[in-house]
Design an enzyme around this catalytic site. Structure first.
Site, PDB file in Angstrom:
ATOM      1  N   THR A 185       0.851  -1.198   0.000  1.00  0.00           N
ATOM      2  CA  THR A 185       0.000   0.000   0.000  1.00  0.00           C
ATOM      3  C   THR A 185       0.890   1.252   0.000  1.00  0.00           C
ATOM      4  O   THR A 185       1.979   1.231   0.550  1.00  0.00           O
ATOM      5  CB  THR A 185      -0.888  -0.026   1.261  1.00  0.00           C
ATOM      6  OG1 THR A 185      -1.698  -1.195   1.198  1.00  0.00           O
ATOM      7  CG2 THR A 185      -1.784   1.201   1.351  1.00  0.00           C
ATOM      8  N   GLY A 186       0.378   2.320  -0.625  1.00  0.00           N
ATOM      9  CA  GLY A 186       1.112   3.579  -0.641  1.00  0.00           C
ATOM     10  C   GLY A 186       1.532   3.943  -2.054  1.00  0.00           C
ATOM     11  O   GLY A 186       1.375   3.158  -2.991  1.00  0.00           O
ATOM     12  N   SER A 187       2.104   5.155  -2.187  1.00  0.00           N
ATOM     13  CA  SER A 187       2.388   5.674  -3.527  1.00  0.00           C
ATOM     14  C   SER A 187       3.528   4.920  -4.215  1.00  0.00           C
ATOM     15  O   SER A 187       3.530   4.788  -5.438  1.00  0.00           O
ATOM     16  CB  SER A 187       2.707   7.163  -3.452  1.00  0.00           C
ATOM     17  OG  SER A 187       3.784   7.394  -2.567  1.00  0.00           O
ATOM     18  N   ALA A 213       7.654   1.892   2.614  1.00  0.00           N
ATOM     19  CA  ALA A 213       7.958   2.121   4.025  1.00  0.00           C
ATOM     20  C   ALA A 213       7.984   3.620   4.286  1.00  0.00           C
ATOM     21  O   ALA A 213       8.201   4.420   3.380  1.00  0.00           O
ATOM     22  CB  ALA A 213       9.306   1.513   4.389  1.00  0.00           C
ATOM     23  N   ASP A 214       7.782   3.996   5.544  1.00  0.00           N
ATOM     24  CA  ASP A 214       7.900   5.398   5.941  1.00  0.00           C
ATOM     25  C   ASP A 214       9.323   5.728   6.351  1.00  0.00           C
ATOM     26  O   ASP A 214       9.742   6.881   6.272  1.00  0.00           O
ATOM     27  CB  ASP A 214       6.922   5.693   7.082  1.00  0.00           C
ATOM     28  CG  ASP A 214       5.497   5.466   6.630  1.00  0.00           C
ATOM     29  OD1 ASP A 214       5.071   6.152   5.696  1.00  0.00           O
ATOM     30  OD2 ASP A 214       4.838   4.553   7.161  1.00  0.00           O
ATOM     31  N   GLY A 224       2.037   4.476   7.382  1.00  0.00           N
ATOM     32  CA  GLY A 224       1.616   5.826   7.012  1.00  0.00           C
ATOM     33  C   GLY A 224       0.252   5.848   6.352  1.00  0.00           C
ATOM     34  O   GLY A 224      -0.462   6.847   6.393  1.00  0.00           O
ATOM     35  N   GLU A 239      -0.555  -5.420   5.912  1.00  0.00           N
ATOM     36  CA  GLU A 239       0.750  -5.435   5.228  1.00  0.00           C
ATOM     37  C   GLU A 239       1.692  -6.404   5.928  1.00  0.00           C
ATOM     38  O   GLU A 239       2.389  -7.188   5.273  1.00  0.00           O
ATOM     39  CB  GLU A 239       1.358  -4.030   5.227  1.00  0.00           C
ATOM     40  CG  GLU A 239       0.640  -3.066   4.292  1.00  0.00           C
ATOM     41  CD  GLU A 239       1.178  -1.643   4.392  1.00  0.00           C
ATOM     42  OE1 GLU A 239       1.236  -0.979   3.361  1.00  0.00           O
ATOM     43  OE2 GLU A 239       1.526  -1.193   5.500  1.00  0.00           O
ATOM     44  N   LYS A 278      13.621   8.235   2.911  1.00  0.00           N
ATOM     45  CA  LYS A 278      13.156   7.294   3.941  1.00  0.00           C
ATOM     46  C   LYS A 278      14.313   6.695   4.753  1.00  0.00           C
ATOM     47  O   LYS A 278      14.090   5.983   5.717  1.00  0.00           O
ATOM     48  CB  LYS A 278      12.389   6.137   3.264  1.00  0.00           C
ATOM     49  CG  LYS A 278      11.311   6.545   2.275  1.00  0.00           C
ATOM     50  CD  LYS A 278      10.098   7.064   2.963  1.00  0.00           C
ATOM     51  CE  LYS A 278       8.964   7.431   2.031  1.00  0.00           C
ATOM     52  NZ  LYS A 278       8.363   6.343   1.306  1.00  0.00           N
TER      53      LYS A 278
END
Ligand code: 5RP
Length: 226
Positions: free
Chosen positions: A31-33, A87-88, A99, A106, A124
């Protein structure tokens, strides 16, 4: 809570990880950009004839995979050969994630995969993890968990929703406390302490799970084992 580098760096990281996927594989879809770039690249590969099935980690990654025409399956039916997730923050291959408040699913998918590829950009990277740790909690346990997190030296804050009054509600119907611990020299130990608090569903420390890092930069990709 989100930070991150350039779109190009994220795209390079996601596409580099997607290129490792082979015919017949089951892929955990993060998940995430940055993970979204990998999902889009897999969608193009499926269009070109690649036979893969995806296991999404969130509502968002499921929707994107559907739009991209990636056939889906579940952990009940298959084990992921590989998972690709963002990852953040990362340090020595350990991650802070969550995030997007998707870290519970996940972690289940990333940990189940034979290989977990983290897709990140230079913003990051840290010497020592110090990013606030997302802690998914049962709604009724919000105040008792917050008290226990403070006793561990953290400063928890309930994650507020944007464009909705009140808190973020996760895909699992729970709430998120973002807990600032400052520097985290022992992520494994802290992770165990947080996980032992009654009412904690999952925390965003991913320790010892990453097999390969795909670090996208403005002019290339570094691929390395942590
Ligand atoms: C979602 C996550 C994301 O992978 C993390 O927030 C990184 O997102 P982005 O690639 O958009 O920077 O953990 O729960």
């Amino acid at each position: 809570m989100k930070q991150g580098g350039s779109t190009d760096a994220k795209r390079r990281a996601g596409e580099s990880a997607a290129e490792t996927v082979e015919d017949g594989m089951v892929v955990g879809l993060g998940t995430g950009s940055t993970a979204a770039h990998a999902i889009r690249a897999l969608g193009r590969a499926v269009d070109a004839g690649l036979d893969v099935r995806g296991i999404p980690t969130s509502f968002q990654s499921r929707q994107l995979a559907r739009e991209e025409g990636i056939p889906l399956t579940s952990l009940e039916e298959a084990t992921p050969d590989v998972a690709i997730d963002g990852a953040d923050q990362f340090a020595d291959g350990d991650l802070v994630k969550g995030g997007g408040a998707a870290h519970a699913r996940e972690k289940v998918v990333d940990a189940a995969a034979d290989r977990f590829l983290a897709v990140v950009d230079p913003t990051k990277e840290a010497d020592v993890l110090d990013y606030p740790v997302p802690v998914e909690v049962l709604p009724d346990a919000r105040t008792t968990v917050a008290e226990r997190l403070r006793a561990l030296g953290g400063t928890p804050a309930l994650r507020a929703a944007e464009r909705k009054d009140g808190p973020v509600v996760t895909d699992n119907g729970n709430l998120v406390l973002d807990c600032d611990f400052g520097a985290i020299p022992d992520p494994g130990g802290l992770g165990r302490d947080v996980a032992s608090i009654p009412g904690v569903v999952e925390h965003g420390l991913f320790v010892g799970l990453v097999d390969e890092v795909h670090l996208g930069t403005d002019d290339g990709v570094d691929v390395f084992e942590p």
